[in-house]
Scaffold this motif. Structure first.
Motif, PDB file in Angstrom:
ATOM      1  N   ALA A 233     -25.710 -11.291  39.918  1.00 46.37           N
ATOM      2  CA  ALA A 233     -26.589 -11.104  41.082  1.00 46.37           C
ATOM      3  C   ALA A 233     -26.038 -10.105  42.093  1.00 46.37           C
ATOM      4  CB  ALA A 233     -26.858 -12.454  41.758  1.00 46.37           C
ATOM      5  N   GLN A 234     -25.701  -8.919  41.612  1.00 46.90           N
ATOM      6  CA  GLN A 234     -25.253  -7.883  42.530  1.00 46.90           C
ATOM      7  C   GLN A 234     -26.442  -7.092  43.067  1.00 46.90           C
ATOM      8  OE1 GLN A 234     -21.658  -7.491  43.466  1.00 46.90           O
ATOM      9  NE2 GLN A 234     -22.220  -9.534  42.778  1.00 46.90           N
ATOM     10  N   LEU A 235     -26.181  -6.325  44.100  1.00 47.58           N
ATOM     11  CA  LEU A 235     -27.231  -5.672  44.873  1.00 47.58           C
ATOM     12  C   LEU A 235     -28.214  -4.927  43.967  1.00 47.58           C
ATOM     13  CD1 LEU A 235     -28.096  -5.210  47.800  1.00 47.58           C
ATOM     14  CD2 LEU A 235     -26.872  -3.045  47.728  1.00 47.58           C
ATOM     15  N   GLY A 236     -29.488  -5.171  44.176  1.00 51.97           N
ATOM     16  CA  GLY A 236     -30.536  -4.588  43.355  1.00 51.97           C
ATOM     17  C   GLY A 236     -31.036  -5.561  42.307  1.00 51.97           C
ATOM     18  N   LEU A 237     -30.122  -6.298  41.707  1.00 52.21           N
ATOM     19  CA  LEU A 237     -30.497  -7.313  40.716  1.00 52.21           C
ATOM     20  C   LEU A 237     -30.178  -8.715  41.231  1.00 52.21           C
ATOM     21  CD1 LEU A 237     -29.242  -5.575  37.425  1.00 52.21           C
ATOM     22  CD2 LEU A 237     -31.556  -5.608  38.375  1.00 52.21           C
ATOM     23  N   HIS A 238     -30.082  -8.843  42.554  1.00 52.75           N
ATOM     24  CA  HIS A 238     -29.725 -10.135  43.157  1.00 52.75           C
ATOM     25  C   HIS A 238     -30.939 -10.976  43.507  1.00 52.75           C
ATOM     26  CE1 HIS A 238     -30.941  -7.793  46.629  1.00 52.75           C
ATOM     27  NE2 HIS A 238     -31.018  -8.910  47.332  1.00 52.75           N
TER      28      HIS A 238
ATOM     29  N   ILE B 178     -24.843  -7.179  52.680  1.00 50.20           N
ATOM     30  CA  ILE B 178     -26.298  -7.297  52.826  1.00 50.20           C
ATOM     31  C   ILE B 178     -26.757  -8.739  52.664  1.00 50.20           C
ATOM     32  CG2 ILE B 178     -28.494  -6.684  51.727  1.00 50.20           C
ATOM     33  CD1 ILE B 178     -27.336  -3.883  51.270  1.00 50.20           C
ATOM     34  N   THR B 179     -26.251  -9.435  51.666  1.00 54.56           N
ATOM     35  CA  THR B 179     -26.680 -10.822  51.467  1.00 54.56           C
ATOM     36  C   THR B 179     -26.159 -11.740  52.572  1.00 54.56           C
ATOM     37  OG1 THR B 179     -24.810 -11.134  49.934  1.00 54.56           O
ATOM     38  CG2 THR B 179     -26.955 -10.622  48.975  1.00 54.56           C
ATOM     39  N   ALA B 180     -25.009 -11.403  53.155  1.00 54.80           N
ATOM     40  CA  ALA B 180     -24.514 -12.189  54.295  1.00 54.80           C
ATOM     41  C   ALA B 180     -25.428 -12.020  55.505  1.00 54.80           C
ATOM     42  CB  ALA B 180     -23.085 -11.782  54.643  1.00 54.80           C
ATOM     43  N   THR B 181     -25.940 -10.818  55.730  1.00 54.85           N
ATOM     44  CA  THR B 181     -26.858 -10.620  56.858  1.00 54.85           C
ATOM     45  C   THR B 181     -28.157 -11.394  56.653  1.00 54.85           C
ATOM     46  OG1 THR B 181     -27.843  -8.614  55.869  1.00 54.85           O
ATOM     47  CG2 THR B 181     -25.932  -8.316  57.319  1.00 54.85           C
TER      48      THR B 181
ATOM     49  N   ARG C 192     -31.033 -22.125  50.608  1.00 54.08           N
ATOM     50  CA  ARG C 192     -31.077 -20.663  50.563  1.00 54.08           C
ATOM     51  C   ARG C 192     -29.907 -20.043  51.318  1.00 54.08           C
ATOM     52  NH1 ARG C 192     -35.336 -17.603  48.786  1.00 54.08           N
ATOM     53  NH2 ARG C 192     -37.045 -18.780  47.877  1.00 54.08           N
ATOM     54  N   VAL C 193     -29.494 -20.675  52.397  1.00 57.75           N
ATOM     55  CA  VAL C 193     -28.311 -20.181  53.104  1.00 57.75           C
ATOM     56  C   VAL C 193     -27.117 -20.170  52.158  1.00 57.75           C
ATOM     57  CG1 VAL C 193     -26.683 -20.647  54.966  1.00 57.75           C
ATOM     58  CG2 VAL C 193     -29.132 -20.947  55.357  1.00 57.75           C
ATOM     59  N   ILE C 194     -26.935 -21.261  51.425  1.00 53.92           N
ATOM     60  CA  ILE C 194     -25.799 -21.362  50.505  1.00 53.92           C
ATOM     61  C   ILE C 194     -25.984 -20.412  49.323  1.00 53.92           C
ATOM     62  CG2 ILE C 194     -24.415 -22.957  49.133  1.00 53.92           C
ATOM     63  CD1 ILE C 194     -25.491 -25.222  50.892  1.00 53.92           C
ATOM     64  N   ALA C 195     -27.226 -20.202  48.899  1.00 51.49           N
ATOM     65  CA  ALA C 195     -27.481 -19.279  47.790  1.00 51.49           C
ATOM     66  C   ALA C 195     -27.101 -17.850  48.164  1.00 51.49           C
ATOM     67  CB  ALA C 195     -28.950 -19.342  47.390  1.00 51.49           C
ATOM     68  N   TYR C 196     -27.500 -17.400  49.352  1.00 53.52           N
ATOM     69  CA  TYR C 196     -27.114 -16.055  49.781  1.00 53.52           C
ATOM     70  C   TYR C 196     -25.612 -15.969  50.010  1.00 53.52           C
ATOM     71  CZ  TYR C 196     -31.836 -14.248  50.084  1.00 53.52           C
ATOM     72  OH  TYR C 196     -33.091 -13.808  49.760  1.00 53.52           O
ATOM     73  N   SER C 197     -25.014 -17.081  50.407  1.00 56.34           N
ATOM     74  CA  SER C 197     -23.560 -17.118  50.504  1.00 56.34           C
ATOM     75  C   SER C 197     -22.923 -16.877  49.136  1.00 56.34           C
ATOM     76  CB  SER C 197     -23.120 -18.472  51.067  1.00 56.34           C
ATOM     77  OG  SER C 197     -21.734 -18.659  50.909  1.00 56.34           O
TER      78      SER C 197
END
Length: 650
Positions: free
Chosen positions: A236-241, A298-301, A311-316
């Motif tokens: 799940a890196q940027l673009g495919l996250h 980006i995902t932290a923001t 969802r908070v924990i998922a983006y974490s």
């Protein structure tokens, strides 16, 4: 053999319960799957001691899997230090999640199916980490992808769950396509997919080029780039996250299993396993570091403004995977696996803790409808605090040791990629502290925002759910201290042995032991991330505890920024506009014009319509009047006689 049993016990449980679930019943399904998973977890401790600590690496060949001409692939289980660590983490964390699920899923009508899926998922992950070649690794890779689809969409009567499962499946196929091309390119270059053969021959191919899309490209750079795309999809890196947060539609134990120690870490594991190849493609490593740093930031923001606790924990999770990626990008492979291990404990703790909160709040996931519940569920509260402190990186919790060694490695790597990763990593330390304590304050502190009916039923979870929380809390506190020397300290070189290769020129991890005083104020404490974390906690306290209305005021004052972050940087909207809608238009055109008008119009539908038209005209001749039929008979007789006479004259 114990080694083989550790891997295949979950498969036995999955098949037994999947086929015999009606006869075993709910309790029988739980006992079989959880019992076998606990056995696998206990056996993994023995494997860790014998292989990782005692240095008894081994490969167990089971049978010849593929034999076509000169191409032969064996099904073999590779046990070295890297595998032993992964088997230990996957088996132990999965066993605890299985036990927790007994309480969490107690009222679900499909318990045997759920536990069968959990066992099958764990089996495929164990196959992935014990693979001795790329084909076997790809088998496990696709297996966890299939099981993630089944588990995310477990509640298939919910449209949102079905959509999330399909989204995860499709997005992962994008990364998997790159991975498959990478495997083909490896075979093209090395004429083998076995790890030992590839790693031995790799230095000789360091300068090799071949033609790709009409261009002359560096072979190993192209191969590693394709493999990196595969890793980006799974991790799940940027673009495919974009699939990862939507995976929260599955049951909470599924979120813990996918987001903690298993599926999402598969990409990190794959890059570390293939380090002898990636070390010969420095530009790809630099790209991995930059992508990882951007993902972390980006995902932290996005996590700053989410209101769904899961969802908070998922983006974490996305953010922490970014840390792991920029660790491998600066060749700090030991640090990446170290953080993978500590992350497995504290992130599964956070997910299971959030599940306990949701259980107590009668299914409520919106933190805006919580508050003031810490006295009613004190054990869950303590577990969430421990997980959050470890995630933030507060000394001396587990996450502190692993996260800070990654930041130190990025600093010591120098160059643009290393400096870029370090700066964003430090900023993310601040953001992580803020959204973690925001979650704690909104969930547990302040005045209750839930209704009286909900608050009347708030209670601590049963022991079958809280005992795993206690065990994971121990791991979230002590695993960093206990593993530091082996994974990234003075004992690291002997511990990893031949599992990981970092070239002498890529010695950032080793250089961390001699970091400057303004980076490390003691051999263990790194000053900048610690200061940033404390500032994040302070800001969260001011915003959500001291002046609870301040956050809403800030959102009203900066509505565009809030909307931008709340809508996840509009990644989904951009993808919908660029890919989904054009694909739907194309598909609808092919359906209506291509399939409907052309293929069906000329083919089955056209033939059927022609037969109907001919039939209707023939039916029109049946008037029912005798003189019509007599007239037709006369015409027929005249025609027959004329044809006969014409033939005779010829």
């Amino acid at each position: 053999m114990l080694y083989v049993a550790t891997i295949f016990l979950p498969l036995i449980g999955a098949v037994a319960v999947g086929l015999l679930g009606r006869w075993t019943g709910d309790r029988g399904a739980q006992l079989i799957t959880c019992g076998l998973m606990v056995l696998s977890g206990l056996f993994s401790l023995v494997i860790f001691r014998e292989v990782a600590l005692d240095g008894n690496a081994r490969t167990i060949e089971l049978f010849t899997w593929i034999h076509s001409g000169e191409f032969e692939v064996s099904w073999a289980l590779k046990f070295d230090t890297l595998t032993a660590v992964m088997v230990f983490v996957v088996s132990v964390v999965s066993a605890l999640i299985h036990i927790y699920s007994i309480g969490y899923m107690a009222k679900d009508p499909s318990i045997p199916r759920f536990f069968s899926y959990l066992n099958l998922f764990t089996f495929f992950m164990l196959i992935l980490v014990t693979a001795n070649n790329l084909i076997q690794l790809f088998f496990g890779w696709e297996g966890v992808g299939l099981c993630s689809y089944l588990l995310i969409g477990f509640w298939y009567d919910r449209a949102s769950a079905n959509t999330a499962a399909l989204k995860a499946f499709v997005v992962n196929r994008i990364g998997d396509f790159g991975f498959a091309l990478g495997i083909l390119a490896v075979f093209y270059l090395f004429s083998s997919v076995a790890f030992e053969t590839i790693f031995t021959a790799a230095p000789a191919q360091a300068g090799t080029t071949f033609e790709f899309l009409g261009l002359e490209v560096h072979a190993l750079t192209l191969i590693c780039l394709l493999l990196l795309i595969g890793a980006m999809g799974k991790s799940a890196q940027l673009g495919l996250h974009v699939w990862l947060p939507d995976a929260m539609e599955g049951p909470t134990p599924v979120s813990a299993l996918i987001h903690a120690a298993t599926m999402v870490t598969a990409g990190v594991f794959m890059v570390v396993r293939l380090s002898p190849l990636f070390e010969l493609a420095p530009s790809v490593l630099a790209a991995a570091a930059i992508i990882g740093a951007l993902t972390a930031f980006i995902t932290a923001t996005i996590a700053l403004v989410q209101n769904d606790i899961k969802r908070v924990i998922a983006y974490s999770t996305c953010s922490q995977l970014g840390y792991m990626f920029f660790a491998v990008g600066v060749s700090a492979y030991g640090a990446a696996i170290f953080h993978l291990m500590t992350h497995a404990f504290f992130k599964s703790l956070l997910f299971l803790g959030s599940g306990s909160v949701i259980h107590a709040m009668s299914g409520e996931r919106d933190m805006r409808q919580m508050g003031g519940i810490w006295r009613r569920i004190p054990l869950t509260y303590v577990a969430m605090c421990v997980g959050s402190l470890s995630l933030i990186g507060i000394p001396f919790f587990a996450g502190y040791y692993s996260k800070d060694i990654i930041l130190e490695s990025a600093w010591e790597a120098h160059g643009f990629a290393g400096n870029f990763a370090y700066i964003l990593g430090v900023v993310v330390a601040f953001l992580t502290a803020f959204y973690s304590y925001r979650m704690l304050f909104m969930t547990f502190h302040g005045d209750s925002r839930a209704g009286e009916k909900v608050m009347a039923h708030v209670h601590e979870s049963p022991k079958v759910m809280t005992v795993p929380l206690i065990i994971l809390s121990v791991g979230a506190i002590f695993s960093g201290y206990l593993g530091y020397d082996l994974f990234v300290g003075d004992g690291g070189e002997g511990f990893w042995r031949a599992s990981i290769l970092a070239l002498p020129s890529h010695d950032a991890l080793a250089d961390t032991h001699y970091a400057s005083w303004y980076i490390k104020i003691t051999p263990y404490i790194q000053i900048t991330p610690l200061v940033m974390a404390m500032l994040g906690i302070l800001l969260a306290f001011i915003t959500y505890s001291k002046f609870p209305g301040l956050a809403d005021s800030a959102a009203e004052r900066f509505p565009r920024l809030h909307a931008f972050l709340y809508n996840k940087w509009y990644f989904d909207e951009v993808y919908d506009r660029l890919f989904v809608r054009p694909t739907l238009v194309l598909a609808r055109g092919l359906w209506k014009s291509g399939d409907g008008r052309l293929i069906d119009g000329i083919g089955p539908d056209g033939i059927a319509a022609s037969v109907l038209r001919v039939g209707r005209r023939a039916a029109a001749l049946q008037s029912g009047y005798v003189y019509h039929y007599a007239f037709a008979m006369i015409i027929g007789v005249v025609g027959f006689i004329s044809w006969h006479l014409y033939g005779s004259m010829g």
